[in-house]
Design a protein around this motif. Sequence first.
Motif, PDB file in Angstrom:
ATOM      1  N   THR A  77       9.790 -20.295 -40.717  1.00 59.57           N
ATOM      2  CA  THR A  77      11.363 -20.012 -41.100  1.00 59.57           C
ATOM      3  C   THR A  77      11.622 -19.310 -42.347  1.00 59.57           C
ATOM      4  O   THR A  77      10.888 -20.004 -43.228  1.00 59.57           O
ATOM      5  N   ASN A  78      12.284 -18.165 -42.296  1.00 61.05           N
ATOM      6  CA  ASN A  78      12.816 -17.653 -43.616  1.00 61.05           C
ATOM      7  C   ASN A  78      13.814 -18.366 -44.138  1.00 61.05           C
ATOM      8  O   ASN A  78      14.963 -18.449 -43.400  1.00 61.05           O
ATOM      9  N   ASP A  79      13.608 -19.188 -45.121  1.00 58.64           N
ATOM     10  CA  ASP A  79      15.015 -20.177 -45.573  1.00 58.64           C
ATOM     11  C   ASP A  79      16.019 -19.286 -46.065  1.00 58.64           C
ATOM     12  O   ASP A  79      17.190 -19.958 -46.279  1.00 58.64           O
ATOM     13  N   SER A 107      11.925 -18.027 -49.853  1.00 60.57           N
ATOM     14  CA  SER A 107      11.277 -19.283 -49.376  1.00 60.57           C
ATOM     15  C   SER A 107      10.783 -19.208 -47.913  1.00 60.57           C
ATOM     16  O   SER A 107      11.999 -18.927 -47.048  1.00 60.57           O
ATOM     17  N   TYR A 108       9.672 -19.612 -47.434  1.00 60.06           N
ATOM     18  CA  TYR A 108       9.400 -19.864 -46.223  1.00 60.06           C
ATOM     19  C   TYR A 108       9.090 -21.194 -45.896  1.00 60.06           C
ATOM     20  O   TYR A 108       8.307 -21.807 -46.611  1.00 60.06           O
ATOM     21  N   THR A 109       9.337 -21.778 -44.667  1.00 63.18           N
ATOM     22  CA  THR A 109       9.004 -23.111 -44.306  1.00 63.18           C
ATOM     23  C   THR A 109       8.011 -23.075 -43.134  1.00 63.18           C
ATOM     24  O   THR A 109       8.440 -22.308 -42.095  1.00 63.18           O
ATOM     25  N   ASN A 122       6.107 -25.330 -47.411  1.00 62.74           N
ATOM     26  CA  ASN A 122       6.925 -24.589 -48.122  1.00 62.74           C
ATOM     27  C   ASN A 122       6.383 -23.704 -49.073  1.00 62.74           C
ATOM     28  O   ASN A 122       5.444 -24.327 -49.800  1.00 62.74           O
TER      29      ASN A 122
END
Length: 281
Positions: A77-79, A107-109, A122
């Motif tokens: 997911t693109n935060d 930030s990506y998760t 993350n």
Amino acid sequence: MQNSIKFIALLFLCTLVSCTDVIDVDVQTDTIRLVVEASLDWEKGTTGNEQTITLRTSTPFFDTQSTDVVGAQVSVTNDVNGEVYLFTDQADGTYTTDTFNPQLNASYTLEIIYDGQTYTANDTMNPVADIIDVFQDTEDGFDDETIELHIVFNDFEAEGDNYFFKYERPQDLLPILESGDDEFINGNEVDWWFEINEDDDEEGEIKPLAPGDVVTINMHSISRPYYNYIDIVIDQLGGVGIFESTPVAIKGNCINTTNPDNYAHGYFRVTQKNTVIYTVE
């Protein structure tokens, strides 16, 4: 007297042979854990939409069975904008997507659901500087008769840039890895040089650069947490002799939110990178 000596020697030899026993050694084993290989690398000049994540499980040292993980649910997911990228199970331990949309400074998760447990990690994608030039020389290395490669780039003015370099040749079993930051080079033109010495490999399996060698150079911009992680990995891979690093358990950033004690090995990283292929003259 001579016959007596021969008899005693023969008796001693027979005693040694008869005392040979098979000894079973118990090899220490660790908890079977999920192993995550999740490097989402966006090469400059490409869309970066095609990405792969590999999942396996750890196994005992002498176990040769397949450790591919199938049946997991994997997403990133693109935060910043909330976009979710689903990775498709290829039934061989790899999970792929062709819809990833890389965004700098985002930030990506990562989320992995496997065997009833959820793992998350993350990381942040930072921009990488352009490579201005690549050339070879013999003047700046530790040995003035050994060829070194120079990668020239302009470090960004803002402090806190971290770099990861990977050098690969077809004849080498493993790539050579380096990491660095801009603590002493911030905002300047950087001449980053790379050299292979005979002393770097005590087994003599990695030879110095030679004319005709084709070297693939990957330069990544990485987050500080990943820099701290890969720096320890490189230290443990590179030490020899009296400079050998004491092995320690290296934990990545993959957290088991269902059971924190059952953490995963490996790391989730997102990077922008430059790739240059150079032929040594």
